[in-house]
Design a protein around this motif. Structure first.
Motif, PDB file in Angstrom:
ATOM      1  N   ILE A  35      44.552  43.428  29.060  1.00 39.21           N
ATOM      2  CA  ILE A  35      43.502  42.900  29.944  1.00 39.21           C
ATOM      3  C   ILE A  35      43.659  41.395  30.116  1.00 39.21           C
ATOM      4  CG2 ILE A  35      41.006  42.513  30.157  1.00 39.21           C
ATOM      5  CD1 ILE A  35      40.614  45.270  28.813  1.00 39.21           C
ATOM      6  N   ALA A  36      43.986  40.717  29.041  1.00 36.93           N
ATOM      7  CA  ALA A  36      44.188  39.267  29.099  1.00 36.93           C
ATOM      8  C   ALA A  36      45.361  38.915  30.008  1.00 36.93           C
ATOM      9  CB  ALA A  36      44.422  38.723  27.696  1.00 36.93           C
ATOM     10  N   LEU A  37      46.459  39.659  29.907  1.00 35.97           N
ATOM     11  CA  LEU A  37      47.631  39.417  30.753  1.00 35.97           C
ATOM     12  C   LEU A  37      47.291  39.601  32.232  1.00 35.97           C
ATOM     13  CD1 LEU A  37      50.450  41.187  28.678  1.00 35.97           C
ATOM     14  CD2 LEU A  37      50.272  38.735  29.146  1.00 35.97           C
ATOM     15  N   ILE A  38      46.510  40.634  32.527  1.00 39.21           N
ATOM     16  CA  ILE A  38      46.129  40.906  33.921  1.00 39.21           C
ATOM     17  C   ILE A  38      45.235  39.787  34.459  1.00 39.21           C
ATOM     18  CG2 ILE A  38      44.788  42.480  35.401  1.00 39.21           C
ATOM     19  CD1 ILE A  38      45.870  44.752  33.484  1.00 39.21           C
ATOM     20  N   ASN A  39      44.332  39.289  33.616  1.00 40.95           N
ATOM     21  CA  ASN A  39      43.432  38.218  34.040  1.00 40.95           C
ATOM     22  C   ASN A  39      44.141  36.871  34.176  1.00 40.95           C
ATOM     23  OD1 ASN A  39      40.694  39.278  34.416  1.00 40.95           O
ATOM     24  ND2 ASN A  39      40.804  39.869  32.268  1.00 40.95           N
ATOM     25  N   GLU A  40      45.212  36.684  33.402  1.00 39.38           N
ATOM     26  CA  GLU A  40      45.959  35.417  33.441  1.00 39.38           C
ATOM     27  C   GLU A  40      46.770  35.263  34.723  1.00 39.38           C
ATOM     28  OE1 GLU A  40      48.514  35.283  30.049  1.00 39.38           O
ATOM     29  OE2 GLU A  40      46.835  35.243  28.619  1.00 39.38           O
ATOM     30  N   GLY A  41      47.331  36.356  35.203  1.00 37.20           N
ATOM     31  CA  GLY A  41      48.251  36.296  36.333  1.00 37.20           C
ATOM     32  C   GLY A  41      47.547  36.350  37.680  1.00 37.20           C
ATOM     33  N   MET A  42      48.307  36.735  38.700  1.00 41.07           N
ATOM     34  CA  MET A  42      47.779  36.785  40.066  1.00 41.07           C
ATOM     35  C   MET A  42      47.306  38.196  40.448  1.00 41.07           C
ATOM     36  SD  MET A  42      47.796  33.785  41.318  1.00 41.07           S
ATOM     37  CE  MET A  42      47.612  34.114  43.070  1.00 41.07           C
ATOM     38  N   GLY A  43      47.299  39.124  39.488  1.00 47.16           N
ATOM     39  CA  GLY A  43      46.933  40.500  39.806  1.00 47.16           C
ATOM     40  C   GLY A  43      45.543  40.636  40.391  1.00 47.16           C
ATOM     41  N   ILE A  44      44.568  39.960  39.792  1.00 51.47           N
ATOM     42  CA  ILE A  44      43.180  40.027  40.275  1.00 51.47           C
ATOM     43  C   ILE A  44      43.079  39.423  41.672  1.00 51.47           C
ATOM     44  CG2 ILE A  44      40.802  39.279  39.874  1.00 51.47           C
ATOM     45  CD1 ILE A  44      41.640  41.264  37.787  1.00 51.47           C
ATOM     46  N   GLU A  45      43.701  38.254  41.857  1.00 46.65           N
ATOM     47  CA  GLU A  45      43.623  37.558  43.147  1.00 46.65           C
ATOM     48  C   GLU A  45      44.282  38.382  44.254  1.00 46.65           C
ATOM     49  OE1 GLU A  45      42.499  35.191  45.997  1.00 46.65           O
ATOM     50  OE2 GLU A  45      41.817  34.996  43.923  1.00 46.65           O
ATOM     51  N   ARG A  46      45.432  38.968  43.976  1.00 44.16           N
ATOM     52  CA  ARG A  46      46.120  39.781  44.990  1.00 44.16           C
ATOM     53  C   ARG A  46      45.312  41.037  45.316  1.00 44.16           C
ATOM     54  NH1 ARG A  46      52.235  40.677  43.335  1.00 44.16           N
ATOM     55  NH2 ARG A  46      52.261  41.679  45.408  1.00 44.16           N
ATOM     56  N   GLN A  96      43.216  44.874  24.667  1.00 39.69           N
ATOM     57  CA  GLN A  96      42.677  43.542  24.946  1.00 39.69           C
ATOM     58  C   GLN A  96      43.772  42.582  25.396  1.00 39.69           C
ATOM     59  OE1 GLN A  96      39.495  42.859  25.301  1.00 39.69           O
ATOM     60  NE2 GLN A  96      39.218  45.031  24.813  1.00 39.69           N
ATOM     61  N   GLN A  97      44.962  42.752  24.816  1.00 36.39           N
ATOM     62  CA  GLN A  97      46.091  41.903  25.215  1.00 36.39           C
ATOM     63  C   GLN A  97      46.494  42.201  26.666  1.00 36.39           C
ATOM     64  OE1 GLN A  97      49.410  42.108  22.518  1.00 36.39           O
ATOM     65  NE2 GLN A  97      50.484  40.397  23.460  1.00 36.39           N
ATOM     66  N   GLY A 131      28.050  49.905  34.094  1.00 37.14           N
ATOM     67  CA  GLY A 131      27.457  51.167  33.641  1.00 37.14           C
ATOM     68  C   GLY A 131      28.418  51.970  32.797  1.00 37.14           C
ATOM     69  N   LYS A 132      29.552  51.348  32.430  1.00 43.26           N
ATOM     70  CA  LYS A 132      30.546  51.970  31.544  1.00 43.26           C
ATOM     71  C   LYS A 132      31.336  50.828  30.915  1.00 43.26           C
ATOM     72  CE  LYS A 132      33.983  52.423  35.244  1.00 43.26           C
ATOM     73  NZ  LYS A 132      34.918  53.309  35.954  1.00 43.26           N
ATOM     74  N   PRO A 133      32.059  51.068  29.820  1.00 45.38           N
ATOM     75  CA  PRO A 133      32.803  49.985  29.179  1.00 45.38           C
ATOM     76  C   PRO A 133      33.857  49.372  30.095  1.00 45.38           C
ATOM     77  CG  PRO A 133      32.633  51.888  27.720  1.00 45.38           C
ATOM     78  CD  PRO A 133      32.151  52.340  29.067  1.00 45.38           C
ATOM     79  N   ALA A 134      33.980  48.038  30.087  1.00 45.46           N
ATOM     80  CA  ALA A 134      35.018  47.365  30.866  1.00 45.46           C
ATOM     81  C   ALA A 134      36.396  47.789  30.357  1.00 45.46           C
ATOM     82  CB  ALA A 134      34.849  45.853  30.752  1.00 45.46           C
ATOM     83  N   GLY A 135      37.362  47.894  31.270  1.00 47.55           N
ATOM     84  CA  GLY A 135      38.717  48.301  30.907  1.00 47.55           C
ATOM     85  C   GLY A 135      38.888  49.794  30.728  1.00 47.55           C
ATOM     86  N   SER A 136      37.884  50.566  31.129  1.00 45.98           N
ATOM     87  CA  SER A 136      37.932  52.028  30.919  1.00 45.98           C
ATOM     88  C   SER A 136      39.116  52.676  31.634  1.00 45.98           C
ATOM     89  CB  SER A 136      36.635  52.683  31.409  1.00 45.98           C
ATOM     90  OG  SER A 136      35.541  52.270  30.634  1.00 45.98           O
ATOM     91  N   ASP A 137      39.361  52.253  32.890  1.00 51.56           N
ATOM     92  CA  ASP A 137      40.454  52.864  33.650  1.00 51.56           C
ATOM     93  C   ASP A 137      41.798  52.600  32.990  1.00 51.56           C
ATOM     94  OD1 ASP A 137      38.934  54.053  35.638  1.00 51.56           O
ATOM     95  OD2 ASP A 137      38.929  52.272  36.906  1.00 51.56           O
ATOM     96  N   LEU A 138      42.033  51.354  32.629  1.00 48.88           N
ATOM     97  CA  LEU A 138      43.317  50.996  32.014  1.00 48.88           C
ATOM     98  C   LEU A 138      43.513  51.746  30.699  1.00 48.88           C
ATOM     99  CD1 LEU A 138      45.807  49.171  32.323  1.00 48.88           C
ATOM    100  CD2 LEU A 138      44.595  47.458  30.966  1.00 48.88           C
ATOM    101  N   LYS A 139      42.458  51.805  29.905  1.00 49.62           N
ATOM    102  CA  LYS A 139      42.541  52.489  28.611  1.00 49.62           C
ATOM    103  C   LYS A 139      42.964  53.943  28.765  1.00 49.62           C
ATOM    104  CE  LYS A 139      39.817  53.535  24.454  1.00 49.62           C
ATOM    105  NZ  LYS A 139      38.460  53.433  23.830  1.00 49.62           N
ATOM    106  N   SER A 140      42.485  54.596  29.845  1.00 50.95           N
ATOM    107  CA  SER A 140      42.799  56.012  30.057  1.00 50.95           C
ATOM    108  C   SER A 140      44.138  56.213  30.765  1.00 50.95           C
ATOM    109  CB  SER A 140      41.682  56.683  30.867  1.00 50.95           C
ATOM    110  OG  SER A 140      41.628  56.134  32.177  1.00 50.95           O
ATOM    111  N   GLY A 141      44.830  55.109  31.083  1.00 49.84           N
ATOM    112  CA  GLY A 141      46.140  55.219  31.727  1.00 49.84           C
ATOM    113  C   GLY A 141      46.089  55.216  33.230  1.00 49.84           C
TER     114      GLY A 141
END
Length: 323
Positions: A272-283, A269-270, A228-238
């Motif tokens: 977001i890609a780094l976060i998805n590549e690593g173990m951040g999501i899984e942890r 976008q870079q 219901g909002k753009p993906a990555g909104s939180d990260l974009k806003s800091g």
């Protein structure tokens, strides 16, 4: 996958009545503010918070019969939540919420701030009229926590040194405090012991934290349609959340991107890609699962009922949103 429709079926009629009452409670004295509130309550949403209040109320009353004060507490809980969303959207400059335009997008910032204030004031008035000092204290603490969480989030913007403990504290203030304290308030209205009331507070705290961590994971993995909002909104806003905090431990370049506040076109976008590549999501998934499991443990002393079962299933539902 558990759906909210099946999960909340034991209080389905209660939630329908709540939705009808919310619009009436706002009153007609301020037409523009009332229009803003109707827009909000008409936007739907999961009604997770009042559903938990109603389930706890029925789980803790003889024969599952609840009082008008329990119903009013559920309504107050949703009003406080909605007021906080209006203010959050102004601060975050969000254009959509639950897939519909935000209040400030439709009515302007001034009306949005006033609408949020109006809902906080209305909820406080109805809270005082419950004539239960303990419940007043619990829900007043929530309103303070919401403000503290928003301030803390602002102060920690783009802070790559943010610890997971500080993140969880902020998440408690912004999300879990309302669920935890309204759960305890429902127990108070049911006349439970201090120990039982505290257990239900702990249930609400852990389920609220699990819900927030899952929301923060979805900010990276969900679609705009789902969120219901753009993906990555939180990260974009800091606003650095669990996946980013964990990813920072293994992706040093992520720190560079965040600290320069994504000033270059491809930075976000870079990142977001780094976060998805690593173990951040899984942890972060593991953290959410721990919180959800902890929540269920605090239901052990409730008598068996369909309401307790729904509260227990809430943990599965929160985690199922990831899959």
């Amino acid at each position: 996958m558990t759906s909210t429709t099946s999960l909340f079926s034991p209080v389905e009629a209660d939630l329908r009545l709540l939705s009808e009452n919310l619009k009436q409670l706002v009153g007609k004295r301020h037409p523009i503010l009332s229009a803003a509130a109707e827009h909000l309550f008409g936007a739907g949403g999961k009604r997770l918070r009042p559903a938990i209040v109603l389930l706890i109320s029925r789980a803790t009353m003889p024969d599952g019969e609840i009082t008008p004060r329990h119903r009013r507490l559920a309504e107050i809980t949703e009003m406080i939540h909605t007021a906080s969303l209006v203010h959050d959207d102004v601060v975050d400059e969000s254009e959509v919420r639950r897939g519909v335009p935000t209040v400030h997008n439709l009515f302007g910032n001034r009306i949005a701030v006033l609408a949020g204030d109006f809902l906080f004031a209305q909820s406080s008035w109805y809270l005082a009229n419950l004539d239960n000092l303990e419940v007043v204290k619990l829900l007043s603490q929530v309103i303070m926590d919401l403000a503290a969480g928003e301030i803390q989030q602002g102060l920690n913007s783009f802070d790559t040194n943010l610890s997971i403990e500080a993140y969880l504290q902020k998440s408690y203030y912004k999300t879990a405090s309302l669920i935890a304290n309204s759960a305890k308030a429902a127990a108070c209205l049911s006349g439970l012991s201090a120990e039982m009331a505290e257990n239900l507070y702990r249930y609400g705290r852990h389920i609220g934290l699990a819900f927030q961590v899952v929301d923060d994971i979805l900010d990276f993995t969900g679609s705009t349609e789902v969120l219901g909002k753009p993906a990555g909104s939180d990260l974009k806003s800091g606003n650095l959340t669990a996946p980013a905090i964990f990813a920072l431990e293994e992706k040093p370049y992520l720190e560079v991107l965040i600290e320069r506040e994504f000033c270059k076109d491809e930075d976000l976008q870079q990142a977001i890609a780094l976060i998805n590549e690593g173990m951040g999501i899984e942890r972060a998934r593991e953290l959410a699962a721990r919180e959800a499991r902890s929540a269920v443990e605090y239901l052990a002393d409730l008598p068996p009922s369909e309401y307790r079962q729904a509260l227990s299933d809430m943990a599965e539902y929160v985690l199922s949103r990831l899959y």
